[in-house]
Design an enzyme around this catalytic site. Structure first.
Site, short mmCIF file in Angstrom:
data_model
loop_
_atom_site.label_atom_id
_atom_site.label_comp_id
_atom_site.label_asym_id
_atom_site.label_seq_id
_atom_site.Cartn_x
_atom_site.Cartn_y
_atom_site.Cartn_z
N LYS A 285 62.96 43.50 103.31
CA LYS A 285 62.40 42.16 103.51
C LYS A 285 63.02 41.51 104.74
O LYS A 285 64.17 41.81 105.08
CB LYS A 285 62.74 41.27 102.30
CG LYS A 285 61.98 41.60 101.04
CD LYS A 285 62.41 40.65 99.91
CE LYS A 285 61.69 40.98 98.61
NZ LYS A 285 60.24 40.76 98.65
N ARG A 365 56.75 46.44 89.66
CA ARG A 365 55.76 47.18 88.86
C ARG A 365 56.28 48.56 88.48
O ARG A 365 55.88 49.12 87.45
CB ARG A 365 54.43 47.25 89.63
CG ARG A 365 54.50 47.98 90.94
CD ARG A 365 53.34 47.64 91.88
NE ARG A 365 53.50 46.33 92.51
CZ ARG A 365 52.64 45.79 93.36
NH1 ARG A 365 51.55 46.45 93.70
NH2 ARG A 365 52.88 44.60 93.90
#
Ligand code: BES
Ligand code: MN
Ligand code: ZN
Length: 515
Positions: A285, A365
């Site tokens: 990120k 996920r």
């Protein structure tokens, strides 16, 4: 914060601050009509004390609007604080929840340590006493929380005692149990918030597991905290793929609530994302705002908070919570874009689904895939997961409403009913084949990203692949888990969103509860 219930006439309550509620009763469609602030208590002494300031027009009774009177005549309290609920027609139990938080947050920085809050005594059709009492206590706890844990000179000074002043004619037992319930729920939400607030260096997956275990041990829940070996044994290849890049081992946290005498009926599986820090991994990120990614375990913390409340409120339904805790780091051992992982199989002899990892930053996920499968293996008949899963959910709904997805209308109907009790805002988002098509992979069964558009939905479809046809609700709380700016009733920082709603959803399954 100590809570007591009082049925003493409110002018006789000797306290540092007495908070009373007001609504704006101005005619709904009177466009230029002046606001009409009206107190929700009918005690003549309190009305007389407030009459002067209400006549000036400087106070309007708007939502969470406050005005303070010192040494109110004819009232034993040292101060009288009026807190608005807004327009009468729109005032709800949830408005009281916020107003109670506002009263607490008004008092805290002023050195006031003991307060009383008068429940409405003349507005009871839309504001039933017990629901209002419970919500007021919840709101008071939420308001009392401040995140400055690591300041050498902590500015946070908690309120010592809150008295909930109920009208004498209200059923005493009903109010007292509503107040006790509100305290359990408010404290459980704050329990989750305290965990979420902890920085990544102070709250590793292992330490999160220790906090969960200590709580469970103390309150009589069953618990297990597993790590690397168990992930290997269970073939949790998706969960492990996230953990493998970190020097910190993962934690598979399992909390069990098995009420005595409940041998059949549903088993609820609560699955939480517990990424104690999300750097993005190799798909790293940008550094702007990366510090916020300590709250990437907010879904997991919410489940731990819910289990705390369940242990104390004892609904008659079996519940298993699973928190998949890991740190998402880039390193020489980290997974790489393009890697193919094999998720945990539903049965030991079956093959696990294969996943092409397009982006290592779509890690939530991955850990949830194995968490959902494990919950099903342990017998869960209904699933609910909570996760700070996607930035895309904030693009869709802003930071106002959180996202909800479900493969089952009945399970979702219960959740919607829970929202009307919790006061939290979720919006049901769609699922569908065409979204599921976007996560088909050329090399494996599925891939972990679905491209630029509909990112919250393709993420939900990814989870759907593992929930399959077990009734399942997915809560994407990425936009609401962190309060960006302080509000009158809540400090900026971790919100504890979803705790109250999930708890209420669980309680709807309690045998003997109204369906
Ligand atoms: N933890 C983030 C999602 C997030 C973003 C939570 C902002 C809270 C605030 C999640 O793991 C993530 O990085 N999601 C990616 C998915 C993408 C790579 C498909 C995202 O939303 O950008
Ligand atoms: Mn991520
Ligand atoms: Zn994440």
């Amino acid at each position: 914060m100590r809570i007591e219930t009082s049925f003493t006439p409110i002018p006789e309550i000797a306290t540092e601050l007495l908070a009373v509620l007001a609504v704006d009763t101005q005619a709904a469609n009177g466009r230029n009509a002046k606001p009409q602030p009206t107190l929700l208590v009918s005690d003549p002494a309190v009305l007389a004390a407030a009459a002067g300031v209400l006549a000036t027009g400087e106070y309007k009774g708007g939502a969470n609007e406050t005005i303070l009177l010192h040494a109110p005549a004819g009232v034993a309290a040292r101060r009288l604080l009026i807190v608005g609920l807004g327009k009468q027609a729109k005032a709800t139990v949830h408005s009281v929840r916020e107003a109670a938080g506002t009263a607490i947050r008004f008092a805290k920085p002023r050195g006031i340590r003991k307060i009383a809050l008068a429940l409405p005594d003349n507005f009871s059709q839309s504001l039933p006493h017990a629901a209002v009492a419970r919500a007021a206590v919840e709101g008071a706890f939420v308001g009392d929380f401040d995140p400055d844990t690591y300041r050498s000179e902590r500015r946070d000074q908690s309120i010592e005692a809150l008295a909930i002043a109920a009208p004498a004619e209200a059923g005493h037992n009903i109010i007292e149990s509503a107040v006790a319930e509100g305290a359990i729920i408010g404290e459980s939400q704050n329990f989750a918030r305290a965990l979420i607030n902890e920085p990544g260096n102070k709250l590793t997956p292992t330490i999160l597991g220790q906090h969960a275990a200590m709580m469970a041990q103390k309150l009589g829940l069953g618990w297990e905290v597993h790590s690397t070996e168990m992930l290997r044994e269970l073939k949790m290849g998706a969960f492990w793929s996230v953990a493998q890049g970190s020097a910190e081992p993962p934690a598979l946290i399992v909390l069990r609530y098995e009420p005595e005498g409940v041998q059949d009926g549903p088993i609820l599986g609560l699955v939480g994302k517990g990424i104690t820090f999300d750097t993005g991994g190799i798909s790293i990120k940008p550094s702007d705002n990366m510090e916020k990614m300590k709250y990437d375990m907010a879904g997991g913390a919410a489940m731990i908070g819910v289990m705390r409340a369940i242990a104390l409120l004892k609904p008659r339904v079996r519940v298993i919570a699973i928190v998949c805790a890991a740190e998402n780091m880039p390193s020489g051992t980290a997974q790489k874009p393009g890697d193919v992982q094999t998720a945990m199989p539903l049965a030991p002899e079956k093959p696990g689904k294969t996943i092409e990892v397009i982006n290592t930053d779509a890690e939530g996920r991955l850990v949830l895939a194995d968490g959902l499968t494990y919950a099903r293996r342990l017998g869960a008949t209904h699933l609910i997961d909570a996760a700070t899963l996607t930035g895309a959910i904030s693009v869709a709904l802003g930071k106002i409403i959180a996202g909800a997805f479900a493969n089952d209308d009945d399970a979702y109907a219960r959740f919607e009913a829970a929202l009307s009790v919790s006061g939290e805002k979720f919006w049901r988002m769609p699922l569908g084949e065409e979204y599921a098509d976007l996560i088909k992979s050329d090399i494996a069964d599925i891939k972990n990203t679905g491209g630029r558009y509909g990112g919250a939905i393709t993420a939900a479809e990814f989870l759907h692949t593992f929930a399959e046809d077990t009734p399942w609700i997915h809560l994407d709380i990425a936009g609401l888990a962190w309060v960006e700016e302080t509000r009158p009733f809540i400090a900026k920082g971790p919100s504890g969103v979803a705790v109250r709603s999930i708890l209420e959803w669980v309680r709807s399954f309690s045998s003997g509860a109204q369906a």
